[in-house]
Design a protein around this motif. Structure first.
Motif, mmCIF file in Angstrom:
data_model
loop_
_atom_site.group_PDB
_atom_site.id
_atom_site.type_symbol
_atom_site.label_atom_id
_atom_site.label_comp_id
_atom_site.label_asym_id
_atom_site.label_seq_id
_atom_site.Cartn_x
_atom_site.Cartn_y
_atom_site.Cartn_z
ATOM 1 N N ALA A 131 57.502 1.129 50.217
ATOM 2 C CA ALA A 131 57.869 1.538 48.856
ATOM 3 C C ALA A 131 57.050 2.749 48.421
ATOM 4 N N ALA A 132 55.765 2.767 48.763
ATOM 5 C CA ALA A 132 54.916 3.916 48.428
ATOM 6 C C ALA A 132 55.396 5.165 49.163
ATOM 7 N N MET A 133 55.764 5.008 50.428
ATOM 8 C CA MET A 133 56.286 6.151 51.180
ATOM 9 C C MET A 133 57.629 6.604 50.613
ATOM 10 N N ARG A 134 58.438 5.666 50.165
ATOM 11 C CA ARG A 134 59.736 5.992 49.556
ATOM 12 C C ARG A 134 59.528 6.872 48.318
ATOM 13 N N ARG A 135 58.559 6.489 47.465
ATOM 14 C CA ARG A 135 58.279 7.287 46.268
ATOM 15 C C ARG A 135 57.833 8.693 46.649
ATOM 16 N N ALA A 136 56.970 8.802 47.646
ATOM 17 C CA ALA A 136 56.502 10.124 48.089
ATOM 18 C C ALA A 136 57.651 10.935 48.671
ATOM 19 N N PHE A 137 58.526 10.291 49.418
ATOM 20 C CA PHE A 137 59.668 10.976 50.020
ATOM 21 C C PHE A 137 60.632 11.472 48.944
ATOM 22 N N ASP A 138 60.938 10.606 47.985
ATOM 23 C CA ASP A 138 61.824 11.001 46.886
ATOM 24 C C ASP A 138 61.237 12.174 46.103
ATOM 25 N N ALA A 139 59.929 12.138 45.864
ATOM 26 C CA ALA A 139 59.270 13.242 45.147
ATOM 27 C C ALA A 139 59.373 14.533 45.958
ATOM 28 N N TRP A 140 59.185 14.436 47.283
ATOM 29 C CA TRP A 140 59.289 15.614 48.146
ATOM 30 C C TRP A 140 60.706 16.183 48.112
ATOM 31 N N LEU A 141 61.702 15.302 48.181
ATOM 32 C CA LEU A 141 63.087 15.757 48.105
ATOM 33 C C LEU A 141 63.318 16.501 46.787
ATOM 34 N N ASP A 142 62.877 15.895 45.684
ATOM 35 C CA ASP A 142 63.054 16.520 44.359
ATOM 36 C C ASP A 142 62.356 17.874 44.278
ATOM 37 N N GLU A 143 61.107 17.934 44.744
ATOM 38 C CA GLU A 143 60.323 19.175 44.671
ATOM 39 C C GLU A 143 60.976 20.309 45.463
ATOM 40 N N ASN A 144 61.683 19.952 46.512
ATOM 41 C CA ASN A 144 62.271 20.961 47.390
ATOM 42 C C ASN A 144 63.775 21.139 47.187
ATOM 43 N N GLY A 145 64.315 20.484 46.164
ATOM 44 C CA GLY A 145 65.738 20.617 45.873
ATOM 45 C C GLY A 145 66.627 20.084 46.982
ATOM 46 N N LEU A 146 66.165 19.064 47.671
ATOM 47 C CA LEU A 146 66.915 18.484 48.791
ATOM 48 C C LEU A 146 67.482 17.126 48.397
ATOM 49 N N THR A 147 68.509 16.712 49.087
ATOM 50 C CA THR A 147 69.069 15.374 48.915
ATOM 51 C C THR A 147 69.304 14.776 50.294
ATOM 52 N N ALA A 148 69.349 13.475 50.317
ATOM 53 C CA ALA A 148 69.637 12.782 51.566
ATOM 54 C C ALA A 148 71.138 12.555 51.662
ATOM 55 N N ASP A 149 71.725 12.968 52.762
ATOM 56 C CA ASP A 149 73.145 12.811 52.996
ATOM 57 C C ASP A 149 73.344 11.719 54.050
ATOM 58 N N PRO A 150 73.774 10.520 53.635
ATOM 59 C CA PRO A 150 73.936 9.422 54.592
ATOM 60 C C PRO A 150 74.878 9.751 55.746
ATOM 61 N N ASP A 175 65.308 8.633 55.079
ATOM 62 C CA ASP A 175 65.923 8.003 53.912
ATOM 63 C C ASP A 175 66.451 6.615 54.272
ATOM 64 N N HIS A 176 67.138 6.518 55.386
ATOM 65 C CA HIS A 176 67.721 5.247 55.816
ATOM 66 C C HIS A 176 66.631 4.195 56.071
ATOM 67 N N ILE A 177 65.632 4.564 56.818
ATOM 68 C CA ILE A 177 64.558 3.610 57.131
ATOM 69 C C ILE A 177 63.833 3.175 55.864
ATOM 70 N N LEU A 178 63.566 4.111 54.966
ATOM 71 C CA LEU A 178 62.840 3.753 53.751
ATOM 72 C C LEU A 178 63.710 2.957 52.769
ATOM 73 N N ASP A 182 63.216 -3.203 56.494
ATOM 74 C CA ASP A 182 63.294 -4.349 57.399
ATOM 75 C C ASP A 182 63.599 -3.915 58.827
ATOM 76 N N LEU A 183 64.194 -2.736 58.990
ATOM 77 C CA LEU A 183 64.461 -2.216 60.332
ATOM 78 C C LEU A 183 63.161 -2.027 61.114
ATOM 79 N N LEU A 184 62.056 -1.811 60.397
ATOM 80 C CA LEU A 184 60.760 -1.649 61.054
ATOM 81 C C LEU A 184 59.937 -2.930 61.071
ATOM 82 N N LEU A 185 60.434 -3.973 60.437
ATOM 83 C CA LEU A 185 59.669 -5.213 60.323
ATOM 84 C C LEU A 185 59.989 -6.215 61.417
#
Length: 186
Positions: A131-150, A175-178, A182-185
């Motif tokens: 969850a902490a990594m997810r927040r950091a990833f989302d912030a990075w996407l926002d800062e760089n004007g990027l989005t995750a495309d499934p 994005d998918h893993i975060l 559970d895919l990593l658990l």
């Protein structure tokens, strides 16, 4: 044979501490390198693996760390990757066994997307770290004007060594893993 191994490992730990002291004196000892010293080497105290002058070396290391601000984990990763011709795009660090990053190998024109979750902790801690990594990833996407495309998500032979042709593929993988840690658990 066991005694020779212990002696060899003790000498290796001693050299690692000497190297860490030198890096710390230069302000170049990252958090993961510090954790290695204090979590792995110092934990051998009282055993044959602990260097004979370990207490003195740890004292020197603590002094050096107290005298100079050290580089961040991202700065360490950027420096090491730069030497290999690799750009670091995204990096988040929880501890030396829990981090995520997206890199670009400029020579091969490939992207890597890597996530590690410490398998030694509880599933609850793994979920909190994800969850902490997810927040950091989302912030990075926002800062760089990027989005995750499934739809950019592709199958990779080994997710831990994921190689992607596009940044969009690497982003989709992280994005998918975060979203589904559970895919990593397993």
């Amino acid at each position: 044979m066991k005694k020779e191994f212990a002696m060899s490992l003790s000498q290796s730990y001693r050299q690692d501490l000497l190297d860490a002291i030198q890096l710390a004196e230069q302000g170049m000892l990252s958090p993961s390198q510090q954790a290695y010293c204090f979590e792995e080497i110092e934990d051998t105290k009282g055993t044959a693996l602990y260097p004979a002058d370990g207490d003195e070396l740890f004292c020197q290391l603590r002094t050096a760390l107290g005298e100079k601000t050290q580089i961040s984990e991202r700065q360490r990763a950027e420096g090491e990757l730069h030497k290999l011709g690799v750009e670091l795009f995204f990096h988040t660090y929880i501890d030396r066994f829990t981090f995520a990053e997206i890199t670009h190998n400029t020579a091969a024109h490939k992207y890597d997307a890597i996530i590690y979750l410490d398998e030694r902790v509880t599933n609850e801690e793994k979920c909190a770290n994800a969850a902490a990594m997810r927040r950091a990833f989302d912030a990075w996407l926002d800062e760089n004007g990027l989005t995750a495309d499934p739809t950019a998500l592709t199958e990779v032979p080994d997710p831990c060594e994921g190689r992607f042709d596009t940044l969009a593929g690497a982003i989709a993988h992280i994005d998918h893993i975060l979203h589904f840690p559970d895919l990593l658990l397993i």
